[in-house]
Design an enzyme around this catalytic site. Sequence first.
Site, PDB file in Angstrom:
ATOM      1  N   SER A   2     -26.452 -33.200  -1.582  1.00  0.00           N
ATOM      2  CA  SER A   2     -25.427 -34.033  -1.364  1.00  0.00           C
ATOM      3  C   SER A   2     -23.948 -33.238  -1.973  1.00  0.00           C
ATOM      4  CB  SER A   2     -25.393 -35.446  -1.613  1.00  0.00           C
ATOM      5  OG  SER A   2     -26.049 -35.479  -3.123  1.00  0.00           O
ATOM      6  N   CYS A   3     -23.449 -32.640  -1.433  1.00  0.00           N
ATOM      7  CA  CYS A   3     -22.521 -31.628  -2.177  1.00  0.00           C
ATOM      8  C   CYS A   3     -21.119 -31.937  -1.601  1.00  0.00           C
ATOM      9  CB  CYS A   3     -22.855 -30.185  -1.991  1.00  0.00           C
ATOM     10  SG  CYS A   3     -24.582 -29.921  -2.460  1.00  0.00           S
TER      11      CYS A   3
END
Length: 498
Positions: A2-3
């Site tokens: 999750s970036c």
Amino acid sequence: MSCTTILVGKKASYDGSTLVARNDDSPSGSFMPKKFTVVTPDKQPKVYRSVISHVEIELPDNPLRYTSLPNAVDGEGIWAACGVNELNVSMTATETIASNERVLGADPLVVYSPAKGRKNTANYVPEKIGGIGEEDIVTIVLPYIKSAREGVIRLGELLSKYGTYEMNAIAFQDENEIWWLESIGGHHWMAKKVPDDCYVVAPNQLGLDSFDFEDAFNEQKNYLCSSDLKEFIDDNHLNLALYKAFNPRDTFGTHSDLDHIYNTPRAWVAQKYFNPNTSKWEGDDADYTPLSDNLPWCRIPERKITVEDIKWVLSNHYQHTPYDPYTNGAKELYRPIGISRTDVLALVQIRPYMPDALKAIKWIAFGSNVFNTFVGMYANITKTPKYLANTTGDVDSHNFYWASRLLGVIADAHFNRCLPNIDHYQTAVMSKNHELINRFDKEFENYLNNKETSGTLFCEKANEEIAKMLEEQTTKALNKVVYSASCLMKNSFSRSDA
């Protein structure tokens, strides 16, 4: 993973550089120690084997040297995150994205399945090899490309041949161009060049909102894609456009309730920062809200964007909004950009006005961005300073990763009391870092006149001095934060010994 990714074209940046940055965040409830290393050609494998998917890929000869931000703990593979090769070409991988059920049904992901049963028995089922993913992509692409465009083409060929077990978006960068590639299902992909005067914010969503097939299948000036993408769309009835132009986000992407909690609010708050007056961001008549599915993929900012701007946005926790977790009574509705489980933030700045040996600066921050600092290092190197390279799985304040993680853990619990310490630390490091880079840039010409001194050696010595400053400032900040937090311990007592 999750970036959050930010891309800035050369005409939108403060100094004409291309700027590409990404928060590399672990899944909820975990984090992964990272380190800063260099992979020289003799250390690059001839045959690459993925730990997660078991796919084996024969790699080309003559790889280039490149920097890497791999996992510091063995067991899950390399996960190189972001790198710059010796030709000043960079990539960051990957921004995890999502696709809808129709796409995944038409082109399923290539997921690894372990063997079942015992060999040589009737019920034995051999393992099913998976495709490539975030663990692998930098390692199998970056050492073999000479431009951002070449990076798109190489990765596209690998996706078509081996497939992928996850949906990903990847940025490629050289001094002239930034390209953004988004995978589609198991084997398909499309890519678009970032307009030079624009920025992009990508928050775990398939983001492209326009695509020119005419260009992609002819001149290929601004668009590239899988060779059969048009047939794939038509054969599977994926195009949802009624009267308006084809929109990849509608065709391939998602518009779920989870997007409105986890993804679109991040794009909203970032665009609100870069374009505060261009659109109306709040109120009943807002142009865009945290729930808007139609936020533009790219925008022209209201002013040129700096390294510090990008760091601020990628540290954002919805401050000055009702959603800030550090505000009493805050509505904790949306996933912040600056989150506790960030492992590393890397920003690559490729400066067209500098000699090749000094073109690329790699800005690095470890741990939660709310409390850490950027440090800028020259990328033309064969080794990295120990302070950034000696990370292990054990907590140790004598390296930048764990010192940054400790700063965040302590300051988070006493946010208002420790915030002045953190702000002073971040300002001090960035100011001194710019001062040192300016000094070394000016000194480089004199070093070139000494034939015994290479550009690489110059950069390595410069990085050591920058790392020394960084360690001194980080230790000083850690001392202050520990003191401030200690004074607020619950078992304190106002009276001293009589």
